[in-house]
Design an enzyme around this catalytic site. Structure first.
Site, PDB file in Angstrom:
ATOM      1  N   LEU A 161     -12.282  -9.416   1.339  1.00 39.90           N
ATOM      2  CA  LEU A 161     -12.876  -8.717   0.192  1.00 39.90           C
ATOM      3  C   LEU A 161     -11.801  -8.040  -0.633  1.00 39.90           C
ATOM      4  CD1 LEU A 161     -15.917  -7.171   2.055  1.00 39.90           C
ATOM      5  CD2 LEU A 161     -16.037  -8.871   0.234  1.00 39.90           C
ATOM      6  N   GLY A 162     -10.724  -7.647  -0.007  1.00 40.52           N
ATOM      7  CA  GLY A 162      -9.667  -6.995  -0.770  1.00 40.52           C
ATOM      8  C   GLY A 162      -8.628  -6.410   0.168  1.00 40.52           C
ATOM      9  N   GLY A 185      -5.853  -3.133   0.438  1.00 45.59           N
ATOM     10  CA  GLY A 185      -5.420  -1.865  -0.124  1.00 45.59           C
ATOM     11  C   GLY A 185      -4.085  -1.439   0.455  1.00 45.59           C
ATOM     12  N   GLY A 190      -4.460  -1.634   4.541  1.00 42.72           N
ATOM     13  CA  GLY A 190      -5.024  -2.751   5.294  1.00 42.72           C
ATOM     14  C   GLY A 190      -5.862  -3.671   4.443  1.00 42.72           C
ATOM     15  N   THR A 191      -6.566  -4.552   5.155  1.00 39.78           N
ATOM     16  CA  THR A 191      -7.384  -5.556   4.488  1.00 39.78           C
ATOM     17  C   THR A 191      -8.836  -5.374   4.906  1.00 39.78           C
ATOM     18  OG1 THR A 191      -5.550  -7.084   4.426  1.00 39.78           O
ATOM     19  CG2 THR A 191      -7.725  -8.064   4.270  1.00 39.78           C
ATOM     20  N   VAL A 192      -9.721  -5.580   3.950  1.00 36.46           N
ATOM     21  CA  VAL A 192     -11.150  -5.484   4.242  1.00 36.46           C
ATOM     22  C   VAL A 192     -11.745  -6.892   4.203  1.00 36.46           C
ATOM     23  CG1 VAL A 192     -13.348  -4.489   3.525  1.00 36.46           C
ATOM     24  CG2 VAL A 192     -11.247  -3.169   3.244  1.00 36.46           C
ATOM     25  N   LYS A 213     -12.559  -3.326   8.203  1.00 38.35           N
ATOM     26  CA  LYS A 213     -11.263  -2.942   7.647  1.00 38.35           C
ATOM     27  C   LYS A 213     -10.232  -2.941   8.774  1.00 38.35           C
ATOM     28  CE  LYS A 213      -9.142   0.422   4.583  1.00 38.35           C
ATOM     29  NZ  LYS A 213      -9.431   1.434   3.572  1.00 38.35           N
ATOM     30  N   ASP A 244      -9.336  10.898  -2.626  1.00 39.33           N
ATOM     31  CA  ASP A 244      -8.904   9.616  -3.205  1.00 39.33           C
ATOM     32  C   ASP A 244     -10.083   8.947  -3.909  1.00 39.33           C
ATOM     33  OD1 ASP A 244      -7.101   7.668  -3.871  1.00 39.33           O
ATOM     34  OD2 ASP A 244      -7.170   6.636  -1.936  1.00 39.33           O
TER      35      ASP A 244
HETATM   36  P1  ATP Z   1      -6.326   1.881  -1.683  1.00 35.27           P
HETATM   37  O1  ATP Z   1      -5.687   1.371  -0.453  1.00 35.27           O
HETATM   38  O2  ATP Z   1      -5.338   2.399  -2.671  1.00 35.27           O
HETATM   39  O3  ATP Z   1      -7.428   2.840  -1.385  1.00 35.27           O
HETATM   40  P2  ATP Z   1      -8.413  -0.022  -2.214  1.00 35.27           P
HETATM   41  O4  ATP Z   1      -9.500   1.000  -2.227  1.00 35.27           O
HETATM   42  O5  ATP Z   1      -8.569  -1.134  -3.201  1.00 35.27           O
HETATM   43  O6  ATP Z   1      -7.020   0.651  -2.459  1.00 35.27           O
HETATM   44  P3  ATP Z   1      -9.221  -0.755   0.479  1.00 35.27           P
HETATM   45  O7  ATP Z   1      -9.960   0.488   0.692  1.00 35.27           O
HETATM   46  O8  ATP Z   1      -8.398  -1.277   1.597  1.00 35.27           O
HETATM   47  O9  ATP Z   1      -8.240  -0.636  -0.750  1.00 35.27           O
HETATM   48  O10 ATP Z   1     -10.283  -1.844   0.066  1.00 35.27           O
HETATM   49  C1  ATP Z   1      -9.907  -3.083  -0.448  1.00 35.27           C
HETATM   50  C2  ATP Z   1     -11.065  -3.659  -1.230  1.00 35.27           C
HETATM   51  O11 ATP Z   1     -12.083  -4.089  -0.334  1.00 35.27           O
HETATM   52  C3  ATP Z   1     -11.739  -2.653  -2.147  1.00 35.27           C
HETATM   53  O12 ATP Z   1     -11.110  -2.612  -3.405  1.00 35.27           O
HETATM   54  C4  ATP Z   1     -13.149  -3.215  -2.230  1.00 35.27           C
HETATM   55  O13 ATP Z   1     -13.191  -4.188  -3.256  1.00 35.27           O
HETATM   56  C5  ATP Z   1     -13.346  -3.899  -0.908  1.00 35.27           C
HETATM   57  N1  ATP Z   1     -14.158  -3.106   0.040  1.00 35.27           N
HETATM   58  C6  ATP Z   1     -13.766  -2.051   0.786  1.00 35.27           C
HETATM   59  N2  ATP Z   1     -14.754  -1.614   1.570  1.00 35.27           N
HETATM   60  C7  ATP Z   1     -15.827  -2.406   1.325  1.00 35.27           C
HETATM   61  C8  ATP Z   1     -17.181  -2.465   1.836  1.00 35.27           C
HETATM   62  N3  ATP Z   1     -17.633  -1.616   2.752  1.00 35.27           N
HETATM   63  N4  ATP Z   1     -17.999  -3.414   1.337  1.00 35.27           N
HETATM   64  C9  ATP Z   1     -17.563  -4.287   0.392  1.00 35.27           C
HETATM   65  N5  ATP Z   1     -16.315  -4.281  -0.119  1.00 35.27           N
HETATM   66  C10 ATP Z   1     -15.451  -3.363   0.347  1.00 35.27           C
HETATM   67 MG    MG Z   2     -10.372   1.814  -0.810  1.00 36.96          MG
END
Ligand code: ATP
Ligand code: MG
Length: 486
Positions: free
Chosen positions: A16-17, A19, A22-24, A39, A133
């Site tokens: 999904l993404g 950050g 880590g990776t979600v 995550k 954040d």
């Molecule tokens: P940062 O690390 O600076 O907070 P981020 O918020 O983009 O950046 P992550 O929190 O690791 O990083 O999340 C990565 C991406 O995964 C998010 O941008 C979002 O699109 C997706 N994501 C995170 N949690 C969920 C969830 N519970 N359901 C669906 N998508 C999610």
């Molecule tokens: Mg995030």
């Protein structure tokens, strides 16, 4: 990198993404037969005990909040290679960052979503947690069984309980959303830090731009003239550098934004253009949101998507260059996206505003994701509107899917289709389609480019909007620079 297709009873489906930590992943809980989001801490952080602890404390704090306005954590664990992970509810409708991929929102919707995010933050504050954040990618959207959507605050990676936050703190948060006190070590943080970040999120949803440094934000009405002065004041009060002058609580901010949103909806209901705008937005909330479905769906989604795609920066990092663009011997201004992977040269006058934070190829019907991209124009505020007079360029990279097929399917209702032609120069070849007589009198060209070698990816989607004069499309395309990842 180890490739994993299952974590415990959770079967990984797609990323999904990614950050900072880590990776979600979207995964399926086979026992409960339900989707979840997992995550996983990045490999390069997993050996750092302090980061591991912070990562796991995020999960525990989310659990502690125990509010339906905050993402629920179901499980926590460790991969065989030692990386910790936690399992949370899956937000099927994406994040506010995904919504922003199509540019600023209708004002009432922007205010309502910000108010909901503020209510989520208030729920955390009530549990003694400051988020620290709050930003669009941490505000998740989930469709409830009755079809309404819920707003969930996620990602407390940097959160600390109020008790812990009263002492020494490190600079935390994300650029653009960070209150000044959070950048100063030694200053105690309280709930008003999140009020500032919520103001920044609301400002971005309304204007499409992240506010400038604390105390320097351009009033929202300068970027979005149709925003009500009361709503603009409410956002600016949240963004006060001096926290004593901000809304005292996230709840107070939520209440004010809700009443502004109600007034805004009442005032706008009869107007044509707004209604169309809202209709498009509403469509994006349905199942398969963001993807054109059927012929009519496509015309709507992509008619706006010139637009949608063109304005597709996730809204971060809008830079204004009043009068001092980076010109050089080659004519025009070179602009690059935030990752530095995409750069292009545009005519001088066009390079005044840049949205450099990428796009979601789903706006074009390609697999969803967050890919490098940029939109540059003299005035990006009206980029979405084919009725407005705009000169500018959008460039979006796509690592997956067939951009040519998607571009060929685009219809811009209200514009006259003038036909297509082949393009080939340097390391790119592809197709250019031309449109004229758009509602604002403008012209539009769109290109789907494929690398000339055998690679096939990444492909590139380019849009050029102009009012008339010489067609710079080929010059723009020839100037394209793309860095491959591998
Ligand atoms: P940062 O690390 O600076 O907070 P981020 O918020 O983009 O950046 P992550 O929190 O690791 O990083 O999340 C990565 C991406 O995964 C998010 O941008 C979002 O699109 C997706 N994501 C995170 N949690 C969920 C969830 N519970 N359901 C669906 N998508 C999610
Ligand atoms: Mg995030």
């Amino acid at each position: 990198m180890h490739s994993v297709d299952r974590i415990g009873r959770y079967r990984l489906e797609r990323r999904l993404g990614t950050g900072a930590f880590g990776t979600v992943w979207l995964a399926h809980d086979d026992d409960l037969d339900a989707p979840v989001a997992v995550k996983v801490l990045a490999e390069n952080w997993a050996h750092r005990l302090d980061v591991r602890e912070r990562f796991l404390s995020e999960a525990r704090l989310l659990r502690k909040a125990g509010s339906p306005r905050v993402v629920q954590v179901h499980d926590i664990g460790e991969l065989p290679d030692g990386r910790p992970y936690f399992v949370m509810e899956y937000a099927d409708a994406g994040t506010l960052a995904d919504l922003l991929a199509a540019g600023p929102l209708p004002v009432a919707e922007a205010l309502r979503l910000t108010a909901l995010a503020a209510r989520s933050a208030h729920a955390l504050h009530e549990a003694g947690i400051v988020h620290r954040d709050v930003k669009p990618s941490n505000v998740l959207l989930r469709t409830a069984p009755d079809g309404t959507r819920r707003v969930l605050l996620a990602d407390l990676g940097l959160a600390k309980s109020l008790a812990q936050a009263s002492g020494l703190t490190l600079a935390a948060g994300s650029e653009g959303y960070r209150p000044p006190e959070q950048a100063e070590p030694g200053v105690g943080i309280d709930a008003r830090a999140d009020v500032y970040s919520l103001g920044a999120v609301g400002y971005e949803l309304v204007t499409g731009a992240v506010p400038a440094a604390p105390g320097k934000a351009v009033p929202p009405e300068r970027l979005r003239p149709d925003v009500d002065p009361g709503a603009a004041r409410a956002l600016m009060r949240a963004l006060e550098p001096d926290r004593e002058r901000r809304w005292p609580t996230a709840e107070a901010l939520a209440e004010e934004l809700e009443s502004c949103a109600a007034a805004e909806s009442a005032a706008r209901r009869p107007r044509g253009r707004r209604v169309r705008d809202v209709g498009r937005r509403r469509g994006r909330w349905g199942r398969g949101a963001g993807r054109p479905r059927g012929r009519r769906g496509r015309a709507v989604a992509l008619g706006a998507a010139v637009a949608a795609v063109a304005a597709a920066g996730v809204g971060l990092g809008m830079a204004l260059w009043p009068g001092t663009p980076k010109t050089s011997a080659a004519s025009g201004v070179r602009v690059a996206d935030a990752t530095g992977r995409v750069a292009v040269r545009v005519p001088d006058g066009w390079g005044r505003q840049l949205r450099d934070s990428g796009w979601d190829p789903a706006t074009l019907g390609l697999p969803a994701g967050h890919e490098p991209g940029l939109a540059v124009a003299e005035d990006l505020t009206h980029w979405q509107d084919l009725g407005a007079r705009v000169d500018g360029v959008f460039v979006g990279l796509s690592e997956h899917g067939d951009v040519t097929a998607r571009v060929t399917a685009v219809e811009h209702s209200g514009c006259h289709y003038d036909g297509d032609r082949a393009y080939g120069a340097g390391s790119w070849h592809g197709l250019v389609r031309a449109w004229s007589g758009c509602p604002g009198g403008g012209l539009l060209t769109e290109a789907a480019l494929v690398p000339a070698g055998a690679a096939g990816q990444p492909q590139v989607y380019v849009q050029v909007r102009r009012q008339g004069g010489d067609d710079p499309t080929d010059r723009v395309l020839r100037s394209l620079e793309v860095t491959r990842t591998r």
